[in-house]
Design an enzyme around this catalytic site. Sequence first.
Site: not given
Ligand code: LLP
Length: 432
Positions: A289, A356
């Site tokens: 992602g 706030c």
């Molecule tokens: N696949 C699974 C099963 C996942 O749980 C996730 C992310 C991804 C792929 C994608 O991960 P990426 O390639 O984006 O690292 N909100 C947090 C990140 C949460 C990620 C959750 N799972 C942040 O802002 O750092």
Amino acid sequence: MHDFRYLGKRLFCEGVGVETLAKRFGTPLYVYSQRTLTRHFQELDRAMSPVEHLICFAVKSNSNQSMLRTLANLGSGFDIVSGGELARVISAGGDPRQCVFAGVGKTEVEIEFALRRGVYSFNAESEAELHRINRVAARLNKVAPVAVRVNPDVAAQTHTKITTGTYENKFGIAFEQVDAVYARARRLKNLRWRGVQMHIGSQITAVRPFAQAVRKVLPLVRRLKERHELEFFSIGGGLGIIYQPALASGMAQWWNSAAAKNILTPETYAARLVPLLKPLGLKILLEPGRFISGNAGILVTRVEYVKRTGRKNFVIVDAAMNDLIRPAFYEAYHEIVPLTRQGGALIKSDVVGPICESGDFFCKDRPLPKVGEGDFLALLSAGAYGFVMASNYNTRSLAAEVLVNGKLAAVVRERQSVKEIWAGEKVAPWLK
Ligand code: LLP
């Protein structure tokens, strides 16, 4: 690398001056670069080309339909975690047959929807879920394609809130139990094993944890493939990006620094993993992602006040933790740059929002150029887990989003009006 750079004193997104967008569409404003999004998808796709593979973009990182459409046009599949995300992908022109459905809490309604739409695989996170999928599939007279999410129990060397592949986390089925789960589930007549999946965490900036996890589960994957005729192995997402100063310090200078030598690139990732994966003879799925969307977006904000008080210089801006929660939630670093660059001394500043809460800050004691009311700032690398995590806290409208492509710019999400925020609310009848 991304397409936000200074031309003279002004920050541009591709061929469009960002300040022009801020003045035209207002702030807070998310601005995305289509070229950056495209390039990151293509770089990873190219690097993985020695193996049969499918990139399933993690929709949770950025689900704007223009972003999804861009990726669908490039042949991307999608990693979804809710019925809502599946509906979005379909609405954006994505192919459900290229979607993998993850998540620990899939409801019956979501499972039915995904089955009817023909997703490529349900990545199940428990045995109870497999039973539920089997039940729903039987009711619909269908056979559901499934995989198990293996929890490999390896440390991902990232922030605790985004580590997912250890036994401390709620995700997946423990490595040691997976063989037995595959064997037992053969009795479930409305399931068909299609693959096996894992994901160890997010914002991982070294290739080692990925290689370790793959090495650890490979013998298991080989066994499962032989016994259950699998089609794919998904190695998840998690590739980290650069959040540290790259733009303000001058790109070239940063890219020559020691830190740059250690960054994770699609090439280093593929060079380590492809030799491990290729002999398997399975289709490899990836679920990135952040790597694809993170550096493709910025959040633009306007300075409302500058306040010196106590020991601090507070720059109070019109964006807040409800627009971008990462600094408050993960102590995440986002580079902050002015849209119009000026010389002069740097002042240690806290950039804060109007909410706030003391947690409503974007940086603390960071040396920044002097700014005043009406100046604009950009928070970089906000394309992933930015807008998607926004809320209406303090009855603040969701920001607008703009997509840039060369010299073109289009609003791809209107700013939410204040009335829309409470559109679904009602006053209880006994209060009328
Ligand atoms: N696949 C699974 C099963 C996942 O749980 C996730 C992310 C991804 C792929 C994608 O991960 P990426 O390639 O984006 O690292 N909100 C947090 C990140 C949460 C990620 C959750 N799972 C942040 O802002 O750092």
